[in-house]
Design a protein around this motif. Sequence first.
Motif, PDB file in Angstrom:
ATOM      1  N   ALA A 146       1.174   4.319  -2.827  1.00 10.13           N
ATOM      2  CA  ALA A 146       1.229   5.581  -2.582  1.00 10.13           C
ATOM      3  C   ALA A 146       2.201   6.315  -2.934  1.00 10.13           C
ATOM      4  O   ALA A 146       2.073   7.492  -3.510  1.00 10.13           O
ATOM      5  CB  ALA A 146       0.911   5.664  -1.001  1.00 10.13           C
TER       6      ALA A 146
ATOM      7  N   ARG B 154       1.979   6.866  -6.995  1.00 13.86           N
ATOM      8  CA  ARG B 154       0.984   8.005  -7.369  1.00 13.86           C
ATOM      9  C   ARG B 154       1.550   9.449  -6.961  1.00 13.86           C
ATOM     10  O   ARG B 154       1.594   9.940  -7.744  1.00 13.86           O
ATOM     11  CB  ARG B 154      -0.269   7.911  -6.391  1.00 13.86           C
ATOM     12  N   ARG B 155       2.315   9.307  -5.976  1.00  7.55           N
ATOM     13  CA  ARG B 155       3.053  10.610  -5.410  1.00  7.55           C
ATOM     14  C   ARG B 155       4.049  11.108  -6.526  1.00  7.55           C
ATOM     15  O   ARG B 155       4.292  12.235  -6.818  1.00  7.55           O
ATOM     16  CB  ARG B 155       3.485  10.478  -3.985  1.00  7.55           C
TER      17      ARG B 155
ATOM     18  N   ALA C 297       0.878  -1.056  -0.083  1.00 10.25           N
ATOM     19  CA  ALA C 297      -0.035  -0.054  -0.177  1.00 10.25           C
ATOM     20  C   ALA C 297       0.866   1.104   0.006  1.00 10.25           C
ATOM     21  O   ALA C 297       0.635   2.405  -0.628  1.00 10.25           O
ATOM     22  CB  ALA C 297      -0.892   0.003   1.273  1.00 10.25           C
ATOM     23  N   TYR C 298       1.980   1.120   0.681  1.00  8.15           N
ATOM     24  CA  TYR C 298       2.884   2.450   0.911  1.00  8.15           C
ATOM     25  C   TYR C 298       3.613   2.435  -0.619  1.00  8.15           C
ATOM     26  O   TYR C 298       3.707   3.830  -1.162  1.00  8.15           O
ATOM     27  CB  TYR C 298       3.708   2.164   1.988  1.00  8.15           C
TER      28      TYR C 298
END
Length: 369
Positions: free
Chosen positions: A188, A191-192, A184-185
């Motif tokens: 993220a 996406r960042r 999940a990290y």
Amino acid sequence: MSSAVRAPSSDRRARSTTIAQHWPMNSRNARWSRPRASAWTRNSSFRRSARSPPRKPRSNDHASCRHGPALARSGERRRRLRRRGYGRSAALTDIDLLVPEGAVYMLAGENGAGKSTLLRLLLNLERPTGGRAEVAGLTADQHGARVRARVGYVPEDFDLAPRWMTVGRCFAERAVYFPAWDSAYAAALCRRLEIDVSRRIGQLSKGQVRRAQIVAALAHRPPVLMLDEPSDGLDPAARDTVLELVSDHLSQTGCTILASTHLIYELDALADQVGVLSQGRLTAQMSRDALRETLKSYRIRSPEGWATAPDIPGVLHRGQFGREHNWVIRGDEADIVGRIAQSGGEVREIAPLNLHDAVVHLLRQGATS
């Protein structure tokens, strides 16, 4: 925490082998007896068809794996890096480096100073013939795979994975070797950093590969980060985002960071320890506070015919305009002021240097010493 001790003189100026230490060399300056491949393609798990799923690691992978990351014992939390007495022919000589736990250590140096070689020695990707390195309480040459399992590493080059592999599959392969990998990290972070995990490595630009390397280094939330020119290839916006992500990781984990760079301003907001590597030698190593206290600019007013005092040590720069002198001096302020006064000069102003100017003066000193 014990301080580092220099290696005996017999260990100095030693040469190193390379990552593939199990491939023999014919002589000291011989070429490899077979073509060199990347660390990724040498691992058997990356030579299989793209259709085959990532294999699960064997129970003893953490001890036997040569090139892939290894399993780590979660109970070990000490985060110390020590590099002692290593040398490589024409690359490193008499290195004695100590990074305190929880520090952000900026290793500054000009191109070719040996910064990348030093990081690879700490990870046991290159091996010296003398001295010792410790990372997170582990001796690098004896526990290289376990050391690499505790480190998030961004290398100098852009060799992320084979060109046919997608970014997503590359991350899946890494997740097999890092039990702490946080999918999940990682998503993220992608996406960042605007990373398309469906694209193949060969389709990525230099900056996109670097962003993927940043994700790979952070996604398993390592207690130690080793970043070799982490902003290389990034545009200004992506550079700022990467530094924000590293800062967030630091605040969330309290990790230790060793970052090499020749762009000092990039780490100005993060660094609290500074090392200066010049021509293969560590010419300075101190906390940022100590650097601010010991390295200052002095504006001196001199009388007519004033001869500069020859017994003032630590002068890194001398500038003069008429009777006004601007010196950069490293040393105790009270002692320096007293020596200048004894020689007939008058100190008009004392000012600390910013990090960039201080490191540049130390680099120039190292280049001329």
